[in-house]
Design an enzyme around this catalytic site. Structure first.
Site, PDB file in Angstrom:
ATOM      1  N   HIS A 237      -8.279   1.243   1.843  1.00  0.00           N
ATOM      2  CA  HIS A 237      -8.051   1.112   3.287  1.00  0.00           C
ATOM      3  C   HIS A 237      -8.959   2.079   4.066  1.00  0.00           C
ATOM      4  CE1 HIS A 237      -4.786  -0.483   6.220  1.00  0.00           C
ATOM      5  NE2 HIS A 237      -5.940  -0.328   6.846  1.00  0.00           N
TER       6      HIS A 237
ATOM      7  N   GLU B 184       0.844  -1.193   0.000  1.00  0.00           N
ATOM      8  CA  GLU B 184       0.000   0.000   0.000  1.00  0.00           C
ATOM      9  C   GLU B 184       0.882   1.246   0.000  1.00  0.00           C
ATOM     10  OE1 GLU B 184      -2.839  -0.091   3.181  1.00  0.00           O
ATOM     11  OE2 GLU B 184      -3.791  -1.927   2.479  1.00  0.00           O
TER      12      GLU B 184
END
Length: 527
Positions: free
Chosen positions: A280, A262
């Protein structure tokens, strides 16, 4: 008294800074710093409050010479080097409950979106199509939801799923049968869950045991047509295998809020059919952001001001209410650990910490941690309750706890015993008036003494005139005696002198004390 100083290095609800100030801390809010910029200033601070942007590496911790606590506003601490923090004696806290409802609701939302293919139907409708026949969804009512992880968030997901009239099966090695009944789920093994679940949702931390828990092999074991949701941590699913399973149709759909890498600006799954993703967002609600910010500020200030430890990942929890009650016991425990660490010979492979009476009724973990903190000072002066257990483990030390709730000679007693090449050696202490730590035994000899400052320990053969010779030696070198404590096994048998002094004891004095008739051991001690 100097106020503890806290740095908030990531964007967080402004009320967090207010809580720090109200609870007796000075706080600076400085966000967006590079690692080098953070290293340059971190040495000023006692506490560091972060979210996910700040990376607390070993290099940052090396520069954090005054740091005592790191608080993560949220659950995941992937951005903190916990072993390095522990070795530096820095407490690492998170806020595991502040965003639980938000994350659970996001998992349910993704499950519903998967069941009815809402994102793709939305996109095609907005594009001017009317693809009603292209989207045939499934009901969730009566379906089986498989929970991998039935902790706080998993339990909330279960309650919502039960409200949707789903059946819930849970795999979690730490789930007790009683807790399973309480939250209304069926406790199963992972193979059973994979075979039965129509939907699978993951709610477990990323550890060596859980990494790729949904591997290619396990995805193949799963029921054909299963739909998978992950709002927990990236790395729990083999992403390449999941893509293949989506393309083959074995997995009917997947919704991921988290990814192995990420920010996930590129990922092979993005091209997979029946795949939903969000960036997220599990904790991204106004309520959750406020909750975790306030919670981390409360926890950190409690620790820095009152000694309370809540939601720590590398030391036992100790509530702000418990801390004042335990403080004198911990002071006694640390002194006993320090005493036996200074007196015992050779490597210490085993240590036993025994509590009796009132001490046995208390939280034992802080008492054990305090003993180890005192003991491990024989190896390092930069030791505290956080890193002492890790240091003991690194040295292969076996730590044993014994709790005796009965009262003996004393209403409360702590005894520390170590195994040495010369046999077991133990010291014991109590509290006078429930607040004043006092030594009551050294190596089987009864003696009453305070343990503080600089002290001289002498073991000798009991004989007339010996005390006078020790006093004369101290006077010869202008060493002022504060207190003088005596103990012996019996008349003419082995005896102990423990005296406190107001200045450092020169080696020459120790050598002359060793030369006195009947002397067996002389040690300079420091507390």
């Amino acid at each position: 008294m100097t106020k503890p100083k806290v740095l908030i290095s990531d964007k967080m609800d402004p009320n967090a800074a207010r809580i720090f100030e109200e609870r007796g801390c000075d706080v600076d809010v400085i966000t967006g710093k590079t690692p080098e910029e953070l290293k340059a200033i971190i040495g000023e601070y006692d506490g560091l409050a972060i979210r996910s942007s700040t990376k607390v590496t070993a290099e940052i911790l090396d520069a954090a010479t005054n740091l005592k606590v790191i608080g993560r506003a949220g659950i995941g601490v992937d951005n903190v080097d916990i072993p390095a923090a522990s070795s530096k004696g820095v407490v690492v806290m998170n806020t595991p409950f502040g965003n639980s409802i938000t994350t659970a609701e996001h998992a349910i939302a993704l499950m519903m979106a998967l069941a009815r293919q809402i994102p793709e139907a939305n996109a095609r409708t907005k594009a001017g199509e009317w693809p009603k026949s292209a989207f045939m969804g499934v009901e969730v009512t009566g379906k089986t939801l498989g929970l991998i992880g039935a902790g706080n968030i998993g339990a909330i997901v279960a309650s919502r799923a039960l409200g949707l009239k789903m059946k819930v099966a849970a795999y979690d090695p730490f789930l007790t049968p009683e807790r399973a009944i309480e939250i209304g789920v069926e406790k199963v093994d992972l193979d059973t869950l994979l075979a039965r679940a129509d939907f699978i949702t993951l709610h477990t931390p990323l550890t060596d045991e859980t990494r790729n828990i949904l591997s290619r092999e396990r995805l193949q074991q799963a029921k054909e047509g299963v739909r998978i949701i992950n709002c927990a941590r990236g790395g729990l699913i083999d992403e390449a295998a999941l893509k293949d399973m989506l393309e083959s149709g074995h997995v009917a759909g997947a919704a991921l809020d988290v990814f192995k890498e990420e920010p996930a600006k590129e990922n092979p799954l993005f091209d997979a059919p029946n795949f939903i993703c969000t960036p997220h967002l599990g904790a991204s609600t106004t309520e959750a952001q406020v909750n975790v910010a306030l919670q981390v500020a409360e926890q950190m200030s409690d620790y820095l001001v009152n000694g309370g430890v809540t939601n720590a990942l590398n030391m036992p929890s100790l509530s702000a209410e418990e801390a004042p009650k335990l403080k004198p016991y911990m002071a006694l425990a640390e002194n006993l650990g320090s005493l036996i660490g200074q007196l015992a010979h050779g490597d210490l492979d085993k240590i036993s910490i025994e509590t009796e009476g009132h001490a046995a009724e208390l939280n034992q973990k802080p008492i054990v941690g305090a003993v180890l903190a005192g003991l491990m000072k024989r190896y390092s002066q930069s030791v505290n309750m956080v890193n002492a257990p890790f240091m003991a483990k690194e040295r292969g030390m076996e730590v044993r706890e014994i709790r005796n709730e009965r009262e003996g000679t004393f209403q409360t007693l702590i005894r520390v015993t170590v195994a040495t090449s010369q046999g077991n050696r133990s010291v014991a202490g109590t509290l006078f008036g429930n607040s004043d730590p006092r030594l009551v035994e050294i190596f089987g000899i009864g003696i009453e003494a305070d343990l503080s400052g600089k002290m001289l320990y002498i073991v000798n053969q009991d004989a007339p005139g010996f005390i006078g010779r020790v006093g004369a030696l101290m006077g010869e070198y202008d060493i002022n005696i504060g207190t003088f404590h005596l103990g012996r096994r019996g008349n003419g048998d082995e005896a102990i002198i423990l005296l406190s002094v107001d200045q450092e004891i020169p080696q020459e004095v120790i050598d002359k004390a060793c030369a006195l008739d009947g002397v067996k051991v002389v040690r300079a001690l420091s507390f």
